[in-house]
Design a protein around this motif. Sequence first.
Motif, short mmCIF file in Angstrom:
data_model
loop_
_atom_site.label_atom_id
_atom_site.label_comp_id
_atom_site.label_asym_id
_atom_site.label_seq_id
_atom_site.Cartn_x
_atom_site.Cartn_y
_atom_site.Cartn_z
N THR A 3 -34.05 33.03 -15.50
CA THR A 3 -35.30 33.77 -15.32
C THR A 3 -35.20 35.11 -16.03
O THR A 3 -34.18 35.81 -15.90
N GLU A 28 -44.26 26.38 -11.76
CA GLU A 28 -43.82 26.15 -13.12
C GLU A 28 -42.42 26.73 -13.32
O GLU A 28 -42.00 27.62 -12.58
N SER A 31 -40.27 31.49 -17.51
CA SER A 31 -40.20 31.68 -18.96
C SER A 31 -38.94 32.46 -19.31
O SER A 31 -38.59 33.43 -18.62
N THR A 33 -38.67 34.33 -21.88
CA THR A 33 -39.03 35.49 -22.71
C THR A 33 -40.08 36.40 -22.08
O THR A 33 -40.30 37.51 -22.59
N ARG A 34 -40.75 35.96 -21.02
CA ARG A 34 -41.83 36.76 -20.44
C ARG A 34 -41.72 36.76 -18.92
O ARG A 34 -41.33 35.76 -18.31
N GLU A 36 -43.54 36.83 -15.12
CA GLU A 36 -44.68 36.06 -14.60
C GLU A 36 -46.01 36.78 -14.84
O GLU A 36 -47.03 36.15 -15.15
N ARG A 39 -47.06 36.51 -18.47
CA ARG A 39 -47.64 35.19 -18.72
C ARG A 39 -49.10 35.16 -18.26
O ARG A 39 -49.97 34.59 -18.94
#
Length: 395
Positions: A3, A28, A31, A33-34, A36, A39
Motif C-alpha cells: 500500500t 479494491e 494502488s 502509486t496513489r 485512496e 484515486r
Amino acid sequence: MATLDLPPARRAVYACDPAASRGRLFPEHASPTRTEFQRDRDRIIHSTAFRRLAHKTQVFVPLDGDHFRTRLTHTIEVGQIARALARALALDEDLAEAVALAHDLGHPPFGHAGERALQRCMADHGGFDHNAQALRVVTLLERRYARYDGLDLTFETLEGVVKHNGPLAGPKAARVLPAYVREFDAQFPLGLDTFASAEAQAAAIADDIAYDAHDIDDGLRAGLFTLEDIAAAPFIGVMLDEIAAVYGAIEETRIIHELVRRVITRFVEDVIVQSKKRLALTAPQSAEDVRRAGVAMVAFSPPMAEADRSIKAFLFPRMYRHEKIVGVWTRAEEVISRLFPVYLADPGLMSAEWAELARAEQGRARHVADYIAGMTDRFALGEYRRLFGETVALG
C-alpha cells in the motif's frame, strides 16, 4: 502489492488518513502509486459528469460571453481554495480537493433555474436536490467500470459530497433527507447525523468564498452593478479604499482583479485563523472527533461571517434578481419544464440507453430527471429545438 503510504509530514491528528479510510462499497486492491483519496480525485476528474460542467451555467449562460464562469471553472476555483485551506490546516489536500471537484456534479443545466424547474417537475415523484443528485452521479449514473455502477469513491469522499454543509439527520439537520441519500445510507452508512470531515468542511467554505468573489467579478463585468454600487457593502468599500490608496487612479479592469484577489485572500486568511482557534479549543484527536464536535471546525470568524452575509445581501437583488438574469432564467426554466413531461410520456424520445431504462412505469420520472440533470445547457437547447421546433434565445 504494498500500500502506498506517503503521509504529509504535517498531517494533523484530526485529518483524514487515506491509509485508514473506511473503504469503498466495492473493495479494491490498493494502488502502488496513489493514495485512496488521490484515486477518488482522479476518478472524478475523468468522469463524464465532470466534463459536462464545462457547458453548464454558473450564473450567466455561455451565450453572454466567453469570460464568465461555468460550473467547471467555478469547480476548479473551489478546488484550489479548498487545497489552500487544507494545506494551512494540515489536512489531507487530496480529499479536500476531491470533495470540492465533486460538489456540483448533480447540478442540472441552466444553474439554479434548471434546479427549480426540476424540483417542480419532480414534486410528485420524490423531489430533486442537487446534492442528492451528485451522490446519484458518483454511485449510480457514471458507468465506467466493469464491476459496478458509479465511481466507487471512498466513504470519506462520499460523506463530503452528501453532508459538506452539515449533518443531514438529527437536531443539526438543516433540510429534509432526500430519498436517494436515505436509500444509499442504508446500504453504505455515511453517518448522516454528524458533521463531515474537516476536509469536506474546507471544501464547503471554499465554495462560499469562490461564490462571493467570483460573482462580484462576473456581475461587474456584465454591467449589472458598478464599483460605486458595491462599495456600499462595508467589507468591499474598505478594500476599494485600500486599492485607491495604494494604486491611485488605475483602469477599472485592474481594480476589479485586485478587488477579487483581496476578497479571496481576506476570506481564506480569516478561515485559517478562525479554524485554528476552533481546533485548538476543541482539541480533536481524530477525524471522528471532528465529525462529532457538534459545530463546524472550519469556519469564518463572526466579523467575516457578517461580511459574507453582506456580500450575499448585495448580490441577491443586484445580480440574482436582476431583470436581465431573471429573464434568462425564466426562459431556461421553460425549457426544462417542457422537456420533462414530453420525455415522461414517451421515453423513446430520449437517447437509446436512457429510453430503455425509462420504459417501465415505475421509476420513470426519476430516470427522466437523471437524463435532464445530466444535460449541458446547449444539449438541452438542442433537444428543445428538436422536439418543439422552436429556438430559445437565452442570451
